[in-house]
Design a protein around this motif. Structure first.
Motif, mmCIF file in Angstrom:
data_model
loop_
_atom_site.group_PDB
_atom_site.id
_atom_site.type_symbol
_atom_site.label_atom_id
_atom_site.label_comp_id
_atom_site.label_asym_id
_atom_site.label_seq_id
_atom_site.Cartn_x
_atom_site.Cartn_y
_atom_site.Cartn_z
ATOM 1 N N THR A 309 0.708 -1.403 0.051
ATOM 2 C CA THR A 309 -0.116 0.000 -0.120
ATOM 3 C C THR A 309 0.747 1.275 -0.083
ATOM 4 O O THR A 309 0.371 2.268 -0.592
ATOM 5 C CB THR A 309 -1.069 0.046 1.360
ATOM 6 O OG1 THR A 309 -0.214 0.269 2.273
ATOM 7 C CG2 THR A 309 -1.730 -1.166 1.183
ATOM 8 N N GLN A 310 2.267 1.157 0.426
ATOM 9 C CA GLN A 310 3.010 2.376 0.452
ATOM 10 C C GLN A 310 3.932 2.477 -0.801
ATOM 11 O O GLN A 310 4.800 3.369 -0.821
ATOM 12 C CB GLN A 310 4.024 2.248 1.617
ATOM 13 C CG GLN A 310 3.289 2.134 2.941
ATOM 14 C CD GLN A 310 2.211 3.102 3.108
ATOM 15 O OE1 GLN A 310 2.532 4.316 3.052
ATOM 16 N NE2 GLN A 310 1.080 3.092 3.343
ATOM 17 N N GLY A 311 3.739 1.585 -1.650
ATOM 18 C CA GLY A 311 4.640 1.570 -2.861
ATOM 19 C C GLY A 311 5.824 1.019 -3.047
ATOM 20 O O GLY A 311 6.554 1.425 -3.843
ATOM 21 N N HIS A 312 6.106 0.162 -2.101
ATOM 22 C CA HIS A 312 7.537 -0.196 -1.751
ATOM 23 C C HIS A 312 7.706 -1.360 -2.756
ATOM 24 O O HIS A 312 7.142 -2.159 -3.090
ATOM 25 C CB HIS A 312 7.767 -0.783 -0.493
ATOM 26 C CG HIS A 312 7.846 0.464 0.697
ATOM 27 N ND1 HIS A 312 8.660 1.587 0.619
ATOM 28 C CD2 HIS A 312 6.996 0.985 1.705
ATOM 29 C CE1 HIS A 312 8.574 2.447 1.548
ATOM 30 N NE2 HIS A 312 7.401 2.094 2.230
ATOM 31 N N ASP A 313 8.871 -1.748 -3.060
ATOM 32 C CA ASP A 313 9.480 -2.871 -3.773
ATOM 33 C C ASP A 313 9.560 -4.066 -2.567
ATOM 34 O O ASP A 313 10.282 -3.878 -1.779
ATOM 35 C CB ASP A 313 10.465 -2.615 -4.513
ATOM 36 C CG ASP A 313 11.512 -3.808 -4.970
ATOM 37 O OD1 ASP A 313 10.900 -4.901 -4.866
ATOM 38 O OD2 ASP A 313 12.456 -3.947 -5.707
ATOM 39 N N ILE A 314 8.722 -5.143 -2.851
ATOM 40 C CA ILE A 314 8.457 -6.019 -1.682
ATOM 41 C C ILE A 314 8.865 -7.299 -2.432
ATOM 42 O O ILE A 314 8.548 -8.332 -1.715
ATOM 43 C CB ILE A 314 7.020 -6.196 -1.429
ATOM 44 C CG1 ILE A 314 6.218 -6.430 -2.767
ATOM 45 C CG2 ILE A 314 6.770 -4.727 -0.752
ATOM 46 C CD1 ILE A 314 4.690 -6.910 -2.220
ATOM 47 N N VAL A 315 9.613 -7.460 -3.394
ATOM 48 C CA VAL A 315 9.994 -8.933 -3.931
ATOM 49 C C VAL A 315 10.722 -9.668 -2.841
ATOM 50 O O VAL A 315 10.306 -11.011 -2.709
ATOM 51 C CB VAL A 315 10.833 -8.714 -5.332
ATOM 52 C CG1 VAL A 315 11.256 -9.912 -5.733
ATOM 53 C CG2 VAL A 315 9.929 -8.210 -6.277
ATOM 54 N N GLN A 316 11.782 -9.037 -2.399
ATOM 55 C CA GLN A 316 12.662 -9.892 -1.487
ATOM 56 C C GLN A 316 11.759 -10.266 -0.086
ATOM 57 O O GLN A 316 11.699 -11.310 0.306
ATOM 58 C CB GLN A 316 13.739 -9.128 -0.853
ATOM 59 C CG GLN A 316 14.774 -9.816 -0.009
ATOM 60 C CD GLN A 316 15.995 -9.073 0.443
ATOM 61 O OE1 GLN A 316 15.704 -7.950 1.180
ATOM 62 N NE2 GLN A 316 17.141 -9.589 0.227
ATOM 63 N N ASP A 317 10.781 -9.227 0.237
ATOM 64 C CA ASP A 317 10.176 -9.647 1.628
ATOM 65 C C ASP A 317 9.151 -10.716 1.396
ATOM 66 O O ASP A 317 9.098 -11.461 2.105
ATOM 67 C CB ASP A 317 9.544 -8.272 1.976
ATOM 68 C CG ASP A 317 10.229 -7.263 2.724
ATOM 69 O OD1 ASP A 317 11.500 -7.648 3.080
ATOM 70 O OD2 ASP A 317 9.862 -6.237 3.114
#
Length: 379
Positions: A309-317
């Protein structure tokens, strides 16, 4: 067991309650028969669509709710409180794994034609990526699409396709060039000449989920059925994997929660060795640790959805989350089954069903080993 999250709002609780009531009324009394039949009745899915549960993140002009990733996660987790994973995955493939391709990449004409019917549950969707020689290695697909005038001609075979037998609308990945990642996505309707179910696949678990091998033999579709940009399908698939993997994590966490609750209820009343099993210290401590791991994984899961929802890159997470929860659910469910003793191995008991259904969560949507490589190469 309290599993409250700081990210859950009163509106989320209302959604969770709506889903719980639907499951209690429409699913749990009937789903054993669906396991025997090998599919979820389409009228049940239509009622979910009528209840507004199939378009939470989609545009309001098509009947969607325009909610965020946290709301979508609440839905997936609430759905996963059912002990019938075949039903759960039938829904989640439609809402979180297949139809998002139309939502993200579809043009106005494509959405006008299909999206409102997808949201209503009139059209059930499937996504055709995996092939006999290409599972987690998406770039290894061999299905081809060649342009012929105002049509595309598709040839190839897809494997392990959830909703593959009974879906109405398929989003199919195919190579459109010579580059390793040169692929595109296409919309293929059920009944298109040359497009068929090669065979329905028999699985160890997820028994009420229909799974198929799909065959594309000179399937001709209009040029307008190209979904998104030509040659950009690989990146579309990778983008959608994040939504898919959060949904699968929710499924895993839901299984952990149900297995733990079922087992707590069982060991508190099961008489053995002159008392109830709960009096055995090792059982109390192992269940407590598994509950702690489940709660920790759940908070990480909600944090991942919040970061979306905050627009972060989340691939690793999300890769971490998928690996973690896929392994954890197998640890939790197998331990819980062990504490049920012989009853844990009897078909039709909830814990035995959870045990069967949990295994694939360390494989499907990205095997644990693949997920850990995605994590490692981003350090």
């Amino acid at each position: 067991m309290s599993t409250d999250s700081i990210y859950v709002t009163p509106e989320h609780e209302l959604l969770r309650d709506q889903v719980a009531k639907f499951i209690a009324r429409e699913v749990e009394p009937h789903a054993a028969a669906w396991e025997e039949a090998g599919c979820v009745p389409r009228d049940v899915l239509r009622r979910m669509g009528d209840a507004g549960l199939f378009g939470l993140m989609y545009e309001s002009q098509y009947g969607g709710a325009e909610s965020d990733a946290l709301t979508n996660l609440v839905f997936a987790e609430a759905l996963s409180q059912s002990t019938f994973a075949g039903f759960i995955i039938t829904v989640l493939v439609h809402t979180d794994m297949a139809s998002p391709h139309l939502h993200h990449a579809g043009n106005a004409a494509q959405k006008d034609k299909y999206l409102s019917r997808v949201i209503k549950g009139e059209l059930i969707t499937a996504v055709g990526i995996t092939e006999p020689g290409a599972g987690s290695d998406v770039a290894g697909i061999r299905t081809t699409a060649k342009r012929d005038g105002d049509e595309w001609v598709l040839n190839g075979t897809k494997m392990f396709i959830t909703n593959g037998v009974h879906a109405n609308l398929y989003f199919v990945a195919a190579k459109t060039g010579s580059g390793k990642r040169d692929m595109s996505m296409f919309i293929v309707e059920k009944g298109t000449p040359g497009f068929s179910v090669g065979r329905a696949l028999k699985k160890t678990g997820w028994l009420s989920s229909d799974t198929a091998e799909l065959v594309l033999d000179n399937v001709r579709i209009p040029a307008a059925n190209l979904l998104g940009e030509e040659g950009k399908g690989f990146y579309s698939v990778m983008k959608n994997f994040q939504t898919e993997r959060i949904a699968l994590a929710a499924m895993a966490v839901g299984h952990c929660q149900r297995a733990l609750q079922l087992t707590l209820d069982y060991v508190r009343q099961r008489q053995a060795f002159g008392g109830v099993l709960w009096e055995q210290q090792t059982i109390r401590q192992r269940l407590s640790m598994l509950d702690a791991k489940t709660r920790a994984a759940r908070q990480f899961m909600y944090h991942c959805a919040w970061r979306v929802t905050q627009g972060h890159d989340i691939v690793q997470d999300v890769s971490m989350l998928k690996a973690l929860t896929g392994e954890l659910v197998n640890e939790v469910v197998q331990t819980c089954q062990q504490f049920h003793g012989g009853m844990g191995y009897i078909r039709e008991t909830a814990i035995e069903r959870l045990w069967r259904d949990a295994r694939v969560l360390a494989i499907g949507g990205g095997a644990t080993e693949v997920m850990l490589e995605e994590v490692a190469k981003r350090y």
